[in-house]
Design an enzyme around this catalytic site. Structure first.
Site, PDB file in Angstrom:
ATOM      1  N   SER A 140      38.719  56.567 -34.456  1.00 36.12           N
ATOM      2  CA  SER A 140      38.106  56.722 -35.771  1.00 36.12           C
ATOM      3  C   SER A 140      37.188  55.544 -36.030  1.00 36.12           C
ATOM      4  CB  SER A 140      39.198  56.766 -36.858  1.00 36.12           C
ATOM      5  OG  SER A 140      38.639  56.683 -38.154  1.00 36.12           O
ATOM      6  N   TYR A 153      47.746  53.264 -40.293  1.00 35.80           N
ATOM      7  CA  TYR A 153      46.834  54.259 -39.726  1.00 35.80           C
ATOM      8  C   TYR A 153      45.635  53.588 -39.061  1.00 35.80           C
ATOM      9  CZ  TYR A 153      43.193  57.758 -39.367  1.00 35.80           C
ATOM     10  OH  TYR A 153      42.182  58.560 -38.883  1.00 35.80           O
TER      11      TYR A 153
END
Length: 269
Positions: A140, A153
């Protein structure tokens, strides 16, 4: 399954980027082994068959060791080489670290990190033995951002980015390539599942998962190192992440990720 076609494995295939990757594989002449934990996988598998692919669906929880082993057993049972693998399954958890449940954060680590390492360990030897193959690992743009209100995360995505780059260098003379995918906020159910629907990040305009998957597929098949996929905004963020100091990125992430329930009915841009 038609043994003339190459076979691809896609995890997290029941929705979002994973579903779009599976569709692209089917349209490009691959047979598929698709995996997810939810009941939506069956409908996706049927759609993929309608696109001309032979499909085996495996519904397991990859956040568990046994789940990954069951998936790999299904791969082995096909008696076919894996031409491409998209290790895409992942979840998030929003909220201040001191307020979230340990079990929820541990599941992020188990699915995003442990299952990716586990499955790569199982799939890569067969690819290297045949001296060919493509692997995509979904990281990401958050990998480069200290994740205030999303600390575990973002850290998990930083691990995946480093892991993918390390594997790529190790395998540089093997005929197997590893590509990392760095999407930005994408129009999936991620933010709802992560309890982030009432955040600016949850409410902002999202990238099209079909565009993200299309760019990811092309980069993987070309053997590229990484791809920041999605809108111009996401690509600009990828560039900015290289130059901005961590303290500024953390502060900006806090503003996007902390809850703002009073403004939940107003779109963010």
């Amino acid at each position: 399954m038609n043994t003339v076609k190459p076979m691809a494995v896609v995890t997290g295939a029941s929705s979002g980027i994973g579903r779009e990757l599976a569709r692209r594989f089917a349209d490009e002449g691959f047979d598929l082994l698709v995996c997810a934990e939810d009941e939506g996988l069956a409908a996706v598998a049927e759609e993929l068959r309608g696109r001309g692919a032979a499909v085996r669906e495996v519904r397991v929880d990859l956040a568990t060791y046994d789940g990954v082993e069951k998936l790999y057993a299904a791969v082995s049972a096909t008696r076919r080489p894996v031409a491409a693998a998209a290790l895409n399954a992942g979840i998030g958890q929003g909220g201040a670290f001191l307020d979230t449940d340990l079990a929820d954060e541990a599941r992020v680590i188990d699915l995003n990190i442990a299952s990716t390492v586990h499955l790569a360990k199982r799939l890569l030897p067969g690819m290297v033995e045949l001296a060919e193959g493509r692997m995509l690992i979904t990281s990401s743009v958050a990998a480069a951002v200290p994740g205030s209100h999303q600390a575990v995360y973002n850290a998990s995505k930083a691990f995946l980015q480093s892991f993918a780059q390390g594997l790529r260098d190790e395998l540089k003379d093997s005929g197997v390539t590893v590509t990392s995918l760095l999407p930005g906020p994408t129009d999936t159910n991620f933010f709802h599942r992560a309890d982030m629907a009432d955040t600016r990040l949850g409410r902002m305009r999202k990238d099209d998962p079909a565009q993200v998957a299309g760019e990811a597929f092309e980069a993987m098949m070309r053997g590229r190192e990484k791809v920041v996929a999605g809108s111009v905004r996401t690509k600009v963020q990828g560039v900015a992440n290289k130059v901005l100091p961590d303290r500024l990125k953390a502060a900006a992430h806090r503003r996007l990720a902390e809850p703002h329930p009073d403004g939940a009915d107003r779109p963010a841009h």
